[in-house]
Motif scaffolding. Structure first.
Motif, PDB file in Angstrom:
ATOM      1  N   LYS A 100       0.788  13.931   9.192  1.00  0.00           N
ATOM      2  CA  LYS A 100       0.647  15.657   8.759  1.00  0.00           C
ATOM      3  C   LYS A 100      -1.199  16.078   8.919  1.00  0.00           C
ATOM      4  O   LYS A 100      -2.013  15.562   8.478  1.00  0.00           O
ATOM      5  N   PRO A 101      -0.638  17.352   9.592  1.00  0.00           N
ATOM      6  CA  PRO A 101      -2.244  18.204   9.855  1.00  0.00           C
ATOM      7  C   PRO A 101      -2.561  18.524   7.843  1.00  0.00           C
ATOM      8  O   PRO A 101      -1.697  18.838   6.999  1.00  0.00           O
ATOM      9  N   ARG A 102      -3.439  19.055   7.994  1.00  0.00           N
ATOM     10  CA  ARG A 102      -4.531  19.432   6.531  1.00  0.00           C
ATOM     11  C   ARG A 102      -3.337  21.065   6.274  1.00  0.00           C
ATOM     12  O   ARG A 102      -3.674  20.363   5.249  1.00  0.00           O
ATOM     13  N   LYS A 103      -2.917  22.092   6.871  1.00  0.00           N
ATOM     14  CA  LYS A 103      -2.120  23.114   6.159  1.00  0.00           C
ATOM     15  C   LYS A 103      -1.215  23.142   7.970  1.00  0.00           C
ATOM     16  O   LYS A 103      -1.961  23.860   8.596  1.00  0.00           O
ATOM     17  N   HIS A 104      -0.227  24.760   7.031  1.00  0.00           N
ATOM     18  CA  HIS A 104       0.242  24.963   7.155  1.00  0.00           C
ATOM     19  C   HIS A 104      -0.479  26.391   8.349  1.00  0.00           C
ATOM     20  O   HIS A 104      -1.651  26.751   7.681  1.00  0.00           O
ATOM     21  N   GLU A 105      -0.231  26.881   9.243  1.00  0.00           N
ATOM     22  CA  GLU A 105      -0.462  28.354   9.704  1.00  0.00           C
ATOM     23  C   GLU A 105      -0.274  29.357  10.363  1.00  0.00           C
ATOM     24  O   GLU A 105       0.326  29.824  11.613  1.00  0.00           O
ATOM     25  N   PHE A 106       0.980  29.678   8.709  1.00  0.00           N
ATOM     26  CA  PHE A 106       1.555  30.911   9.263  1.00  0.00           C
ATOM     27  C   PHE A 106       0.968  31.963   9.293  1.00  0.00           C
ATOM     28  O   PHE A 106       1.345  33.024   9.743  1.00  0.00           O
ATOM     29  N   THR A 117      -1.818  20.343  -1.766  1.00  0.00           N
ATOM     30  CA  THR A 117      -1.551  19.226  -2.678  1.00  0.00           C
ATOM     31  C   THR A 117      -0.561  18.894  -2.966  1.00  0.00           C
ATOM     32  O   THR A 117       0.606  18.882  -2.771  1.00  0.00           O
ATOM     33  N   CYS A 118      -0.155  19.318  -1.113  1.00  0.00           N
ATOM     34  CA  CYS A 118       1.403  18.739  -0.328  1.00  0.00           C
ATOM     35  C   CYS A 118       1.622  17.516  -0.424  1.00  0.00           C
ATOM     36  O   CYS A 118       0.691  16.767   0.375  1.00  0.00           O
ATOM     37  N   ASN A 119       2.511  17.498  -1.193  1.00  0.00           N
ATOM     38  CA  ASN A 119       2.818  15.548  -1.396  1.00  0.00           C
ATOM     39  C   ASN A 119       4.398  15.319  -0.139  1.00  0.00           C
ATOM     40  O   ASN A 119       5.125  14.336  -0.750  1.00  0.00           O
ATOM     41  N   ARG A 120       4.249  16.242   0.006  1.00  0.00           N
ATOM     42  CA  ARG A 120       6.155  15.874   0.936  1.00  0.00           C
ATOM     43  C   ARG A 120       6.552  15.364   2.416  1.00  0.00           C
ATOM     44  O   ARG A 120       5.485  16.493   2.824  1.00  0.00           O
ATOM     45  N   VAL A 121       6.767  15.571   2.884  1.00  0.00           N
ATOM     46  CA  VAL A 121       7.249  15.224   4.233  1.00  0.00           C
ATOM     47  C   VAL A 121       8.646  15.690   4.262  1.00  0.00           C
ATOM     48  O   VAL A 121       9.842  15.755   3.369  1.00  0.00           O
ATOM     49  N   ARG A 122       9.358  15.806   5.576  1.00  0.00           N
ATOM     50  CA  ARG A 122      10.886  16.154   5.932  1.00  0.00           C
ATOM     51  C   ARG A 122      11.851  15.047   6.426  1.00  0.00           C
ATOM     52  O   ARG A 122      11.291  15.394   7.334  1.00  0.00           O
ATOM     53  N   SER A 146       1.018  -1.503  -0.074  1.00  0.00           N
ATOM     54  CA  SER A 146      -0.333  -0.426  -0.078  1.00  0.00           C
ATOM     55  C   SER A 146       0.566   1.427  -0.458  1.00  0.00           C
ATOM     56  O   SER A 146       2.267   1.218   0.283  1.00  0.00           O
ATOM     57  N   GLN A 147       0.382   2.212  -0.071  1.00  0.00           N
ATOM     58  CA  GLN A 147       0.987   3.445  -0.498  1.00  0.00           C
ATOM     59  C   GLN A 147       0.743   3.871   0.424  1.00  0.00           C
ATOM     60  O   GLN A 147      -0.209   4.345   1.466  1.00  0.00           O
ATOM     61  N   LEU A 148       1.724   5.739   0.819  1.00  0.00           N
ATOM     62  CA  LEU A 148       1.725   5.797   1.644  1.00  0.00           C
ATOM     63  C   LEU A 148       0.274   7.639   1.463  1.00  0.00           C
ATOM     64  O   LEU A 148       0.806   8.257   0.866  1.00  0.00           O
ATOM     65  N   VAL A 149      -0.957   7.227   1.697  1.00  0.00           N
ATOM     66  CA  VAL A 149      -1.298   8.673   1.739  1.00  0.00           C
ATOM     67  C   VAL A 149      -2.090   8.769   3.336  1.00  0.00           C
ATOM     68  O   VAL A 149      -2.502   8.136   4.059  1.00  0.00           O
ATOM     69  N   ASP A 150      -2.161  10.398   3.007  1.00  0.00           N
ATOM     70  CA  ASP A 150      -2.632  10.748   4.310  1.00  0.00           C
ATOM     71  C   ASP A 150      -3.524  11.015   4.274  1.00  0.00           C
ATOM     72  O   ASP A 150      -4.901   9.929   3.879  1.00  0.00           O
ATOM     73  N   GLN A 151      -4.728  11.692   5.682  1.00  0.00           N
ATOM     74  CA  GLN A 151      -6.031  11.402   7.073  1.00  0.00           C
ATOM     75  C   GLN A 151      -6.957  12.666   5.846  1.00  0.00           C
ATOM     76  O   GLN A 151      -8.177  12.290   5.027  1.00  0.00           O
ATOM     77  N   PHE A 152      -5.783  13.435   4.158  1.00  0.00           N
ATOM     78  CA  PHE A 152      -6.726  14.057   3.735  1.00  0.00           C
ATOM     79  C   PHE A 152      -6.755  13.739   2.238  1.00  0.00           C
ATOM     80  O   PHE A 152      -6.851  14.706   1.365  1.00  0.00           O
ATOM     81  N   GLY A 153      -6.198  12.766   2.055  1.00  0.00           N
ATOM     82  CA  GLY A 153      -6.164  11.728   0.744  1.00  0.00           C
ATOM     83  C   GLY A 153      -4.902  12.304  -0.517  1.00  0.00           C
ATOM     84  O   GLY A 153      -4.847  11.698  -1.875  1.00  0.00           O
ATOM     85  N   ARG A 154      -4.025  13.045   0.131  1.00  0.00           N
ATOM     86  CA  ARG A 154      -2.449  12.978  -0.188  1.00  0.00           C
ATOM     87  C   ARG A 154      -1.646  12.008  -0.302  1.00  0.00           C
ATOM     88  O   ARG A 154      -1.245  11.729   1.144  1.00  0.00           O
ATOM     89  N   GLN A 155      -0.830  11.566  -1.485  1.00  0.00           N
ATOM     90  CA  GLN A 155      -0.169  10.653  -1.513  1.00  0.00           C
ATOM     91  C   GLN A 155       1.207  11.688  -1.146  1.00  0.00           C
ATOM     92  O   GLN A 155       1.958  12.276  -1.481  1.00  0.00           O
ATOM     93  N   PRO A 187       5.769  23.271  -5.630  1.00  0.00           N
ATOM     94  CA  PRO A 187       4.717  24.405  -5.387  1.00  0.00           C
ATOM     95  C   PRO A 187       4.897  25.793  -5.833  1.00  0.00           C
ATOM     96  O   PRO A 187       3.871  26.793  -5.971  1.00  0.00           O
ATOM     97  N   ALA A 188       5.764  25.907  -6.760  1.00  0.00           N
ATOM     98  CA  ALA A 188       5.418  26.978  -7.309  1.00  0.00           C
ATOM     99  C   ALA A 188       5.084  27.170  -8.157  1.00  0.00           C
ATOM    100  O   ALA A 188       4.391  26.530  -9.415  1.00  0.00           O
ATOM    101  N   ARG A 189       3.815  28.597  -9.318  1.00  0.00           N
ATOM    102  CA  ARG A 189       3.396  28.892  -9.820  1.00  0.00           C
ATOM    103  C   ARG A 189       5.211  29.427 -11.313  1.00  0.00           C
ATOM    104  O   ARG A 189       4.840  29.921 -10.152  1.00  0.00           O
ATOM    105  N   TYR A 190       4.560  28.894 -12.690  1.00  0.00           N
ATOM    106  CA  TYR A 190       5.330  29.566 -13.174  1.00  0.00           C
ATOM    107  C   TYR A 190       4.944  30.507 -14.670  1.00  0.00           C
ATOM    108  O   TYR A 190       4.136  29.824 -15.166  1.00  0.00           O
ATOM    109  N   GLU A 191       5.899  31.126 -14.480  1.00  0.00           N
ATOM    110  CA  GLU A 191       5.289  31.667 -16.068  1.00  0.00           C
ATOM    111  C   GLU A 191       6.443  32.729 -16.918  1.00  0.00           C
ATOM    112  O   GLU A 191       7.842  31.808 -16.474  1.00  0.00           O
TER     113      GLU A 191
END
Ligand SMILES: C[S@@+](CC[C@H](N)C(=O)[O-])C[C@H]1O[C@@H](n2cnc3c(N)ncnc32)[C@H](O)[C@@H]1O
Ligand code: SF4
Length: 326
Positions: free
Chosen positions: A304-310, A256-261, A2-11, A230-234
């Motif tokens: 893994k939390p849903r989002k950062h709270e910066f 769409t965060c797909n990473r851990v550190r 099985s793959q690593l998928v978090d509680q919010f469905g992000r692989q 995560p960068a938007r490119y132009e």
């Protein structure tokens, strides 16, 4: 398996691997001047331990690893570790984030080892300003950049943290520099990570402002960048120059965060902007089986939390960016 998928469905496809919390620079927004409270060497994951953890990740679907730090090239033998990771059969993409002070010496070796994409931090092209921001010498970084290009490391992306009153007057100069040398340029918003990041937050500039300024001089068209994260490119029309905008503060990309550190002491951090973590070192040093290691990774990903709270809780993250691995 099985793959690593978090509680919010992000692989989880991507690990940022901090191979050291040390650095030969002291960018004021990242690490305090004079800071020496580093992790003890006996707590550093060994190359064997790192390879084992990354192999376990790849067995669970992770395909990309970025070597980072602190300054990754400060860790002795880094190209050797890179070669070991690049040889893992399921790993598709091995990249490096560096301040480039030691890149001139190592670029060729890293290319041979299997490192592909490379990100270089560079906030200014003015030597005195560079010294003020980082405490180091600009010349070494420029030499490193040219060595990376000559070694065929591609693409070379320059990461510029844009700060009001510090370097925001250099955005156009940086565009010209990247056009001249064929580098990609990415702008980053200052994040309140650690006390240093919070102090630098006084210089925060929303990148929409920078984009608007550039749009007055250049025609910007949407662009795609493989492994763009995560960068938007132009792209500047009529050129090959791609501009990336990384906006953790003004427009977050947590959905769409797909990473851990993984930090050098073997702690797995689930989010740059939260403290949720899982200690892998005790498990690794207790003689765990591969199955137990994979199970631990699954348990960790559940945290893994849903989002950062910066924006909501800027005081939240006490560790410095250099410790987690930016
Ligand atoms: C922590 S460094 C580690 C790798 C390497 N030493 C380097 O500088 O590229 C990774 C990235 O984090 C960025 N960074 C550090 N502190 C930051 C902060 N408070 N806000 C935004 N970016 C930050 C740096 O500019 C760099 O691009
Ligand atoms: S941003 Fe990179 S180069 Fe600068 S102090 Fe942090 S780890 Fe070192």
């Amino acid at each position: 398996m099985s793959q690593l998928v978090d509680q919010f469905g992000r692989q989880i496809r991507y690990v940022r691997l901090s191979v050291t919390d040390r650095c030969d620079l002291r960018c004021f927004y990242c690490m305090p001047r004079g800071f020496r409270d580093f992790e003890e060497p006996e707590h550093w994951l060994t190359f064997d331990e790192i390879e084992r953890v990354i192999r376990a990740f790849t067995e669970l679907g992770t395909r990309m690893v970025r070597l980072t730090g602190g300054e990754p090239l400060v860790r002795k033998g880094l190209p050797g570790l890179a070669a070991r990771l690049a040889a893992l059969p399921r790993l598709d993409d091995l990249s490096l984030s560096t301040n480039a002070t030691r890149l001139a010496r190592h670029a060729e070796e890293l290319k041979q080892a299997g490192v592909g994409r490379i990100n270089v931090s560079l906030d200014t092209l003015r030597p005195e300003r560079f010294r003020d921001i980082t405490g180091g010498k600009l010349e070494k970084v420029l030499d490193g950049l040219m060595a990376a290009r000559d070694a065929g490391l591609a693409p070379v992306k320059i990461n510029m943290v844009v700060m009001k009153g510090i370097n925001d007057d250099e955005v156009e100069d940086m565009v010209a520099f990247c056009l001249e040398h064929g580098f990609t340029l990415r702008f980053i918003e200052t994040m309140p990570v650690g006390d240093t990041g919070r102090e630098a937050a006084d210089h925060y500039v929303p990148l929409d402002e920078i984009r608007q300024r550039l749009a007055e001089h250049y025609r910007l068209i949407p662009a795609h960048m493989p492994g763009g994260g995560p960068a938007r490119y132009e792209q500047i029309e009529g050129t090959d120059l791609r501009l990336g905008f990384i906006t953790p503060m003004s427009r977050h990309f947590c959905d769409t965060c797909n990473r851990v550190r993984l930090s050098v002491d073997g702690t797995l951090y689930m989010c740059l902007g939260q403290e949720h973590s899982y200690p892998l070192r005790p498990l690794l040093r207790s003689g765990c089986s591969d199955g137990e290691l994979r199970q631990a990774l699954r348990e960790a990903i559940d945290l893994k939390p849903r989002k950062h709270e910066f924006n909501e809780r800027p005081e939240q993250v006490i560790r410095f960016m250099s410790m987690t691995g930016g």
